[in-house]
Design a protein around this motif. Sequence first.
Motif, PDB file in Angstrom:
ATOM      1  N   THR A  71      -8.449  28.688 -40.570  1.00  0.00           N
ATOM      2  CA  THR A  71      -9.297  28.631 -41.766  1.00  0.00           C
ATOM      3  C   THR A  71     -10.600  29.374 -41.534  1.00  0.00           C
ATOM      4  N   GLY A  99     -15.223  26.554 -42.295  1.00  0.00           N
ATOM      5  CA  GLY A  99     -14.045  26.016 -41.631  1.00  0.00           C
ATOM      6  C   GLY A  99     -14.236  25.781 -40.153  1.00  0.00           C
ATOM      7  N   ALA A 288     -11.297  21.813 -42.784  1.00  0.00           N
ATOM      8  CA  ALA A 288     -10.459  22.536 -41.825  1.00  0.00           C
ATOM      9  C   ALA A 288     -10.153  21.664 -40.611  1.00  0.00           C
TER      10      ALA A 288
END
Length: 527
Positions: A71, A99, A288
């Motif tokens: 991510t 993320g 994430a």
Amino acid sequence: MNQTSLNAVELEIARNRLESIAEEVGTALIQTSYSPNIKDRRDCSAGIYGPDGMLISQAEHIPLHLGLMPTMIKNALATYGTENLVDGDVLITNNPYLGGSHLPDMCVITPVFWHDELIAVVANLAHHVDVGGITPGSMATHATEIYQEGVRVPPVKLFDRGVLQRELFSVLLTNIRTQDKTRGDIMAQVAANRLGERRIQELLAEWGTQRFGQSTRALVDYAARRTAAAIGHLPDGKGTFTDILEHDGNREHPTEITVTVEVSGEHLTVDFTETNDQVSGAVNCSWAVTEGCVAYVIKLLTDPTLPSNAGLMEPITVHTRKGSLVAAVFPAPVANGNIQTSQRIVDALLGAFHEFAPEHVPAASSGSMSIMTIGGFDETTGQYFSYVETYGGGQGAMPDQDGASAVHTHMTNTRNTPCEVIEREYPLRVEAYQIAENTGGAGTFRGGDGLIRHLTLTRGKAQVVAGTSRVTTAPWGLAGGSDGTPGHVIRHGTDGDEPRESMTRFEVHAGEGITIQTAGGGGYGTA
């Protein structure tokens, strides 16, 4: 080679070639880094990605890093714009809202070009011993906003066409206490990626871009098929579980992590939307991190050999709610979200799966990465020091075996810092480092025992930040097994010993110290 697919042999060759590059990047980083946190504890991870950030292969490093990096890489590339990258560029970022995990985890991203075409990306992520903020070590539990946690770096070029951006680097290092260690560690990250870049270019010279692209797509498809099949071997069902994070970094404040999991055929749906809102302390985490926990748990419960690439998450849908503890938004502090909250996310997921697939689920482990940072200005050397270490604990017992003692579990996979290294690198003396005997829960199979680390400051003064969990709660047992013994934190002052909360900070002077004891794992089955 067939132009539309790879046979089983070709697939294994491609998988091992690409995974070996990721492993070599990680090994190079470990062997050339400066700080004990990376070179001894191996608090770092590495992987190879496509031009759009699609995960191709990873080294077997830290589950938390490996779960969130796809991510982070994808968002960093999209934010900066791959059209703005050229051969020789290197990006750096630590932004958790893209993320990432927390600010000490610096990610270095190196694009790989072949005949002026962006073919792949090599990236590694490493935990630095300081990135500024209100406490040495940059892991303050009591932060109330991200700005108190250190320097936040958006995706920017550290190298432009192969040239170090010295002014940017100077600004970054000026805001960091441990400049020499940080400079060396970042350069080690850059050099490790360059090695990975060379290895990929060697592979491109052998395979060509068409075969390389075909192989990476085939590996992702293969992982998706394998994961779907693994999910299909779980019983269909639905379960909901709530576990409690007991401390928010500032105070004892039970915060609920609620998850519902549903297996339907070869698809898994995971819903965290009923989890409590993000809190004022530093235990929030990005979505994430949460997705990384889901990826880890599905491998834990089904098949640990599932390939770790973008295909792993294709048969899985994860729902989170923005602004919740497990999907925090700006300006939430996040320093200890991966240390504490990720472990409790795993516990909640295991509890939910136990509702309909009990034979696959172990008892709860120690429930925290249990971090300690001790740092300050050393008058003897004229430099700041920052000791950072996470500690293992008791592993939860399984349906067929005892849990291991004093080990890192679930989302962490680091080593320890040898006692000799601690005493050589820092003004610290190791008074005790031992297994906390008989702290694992009883049962047909016993939970593993926690551990004890007792440190004393030998000169000057320093700030201590300690964070563990399962102090006012305990790792739960299953199937009649007993809970594990809770952990504790003790400050050793000149005026005596003082028990502290699970997440705490204080100052120590020469001759004073701290003990942290981590929790034992839960037992499994009636003893």
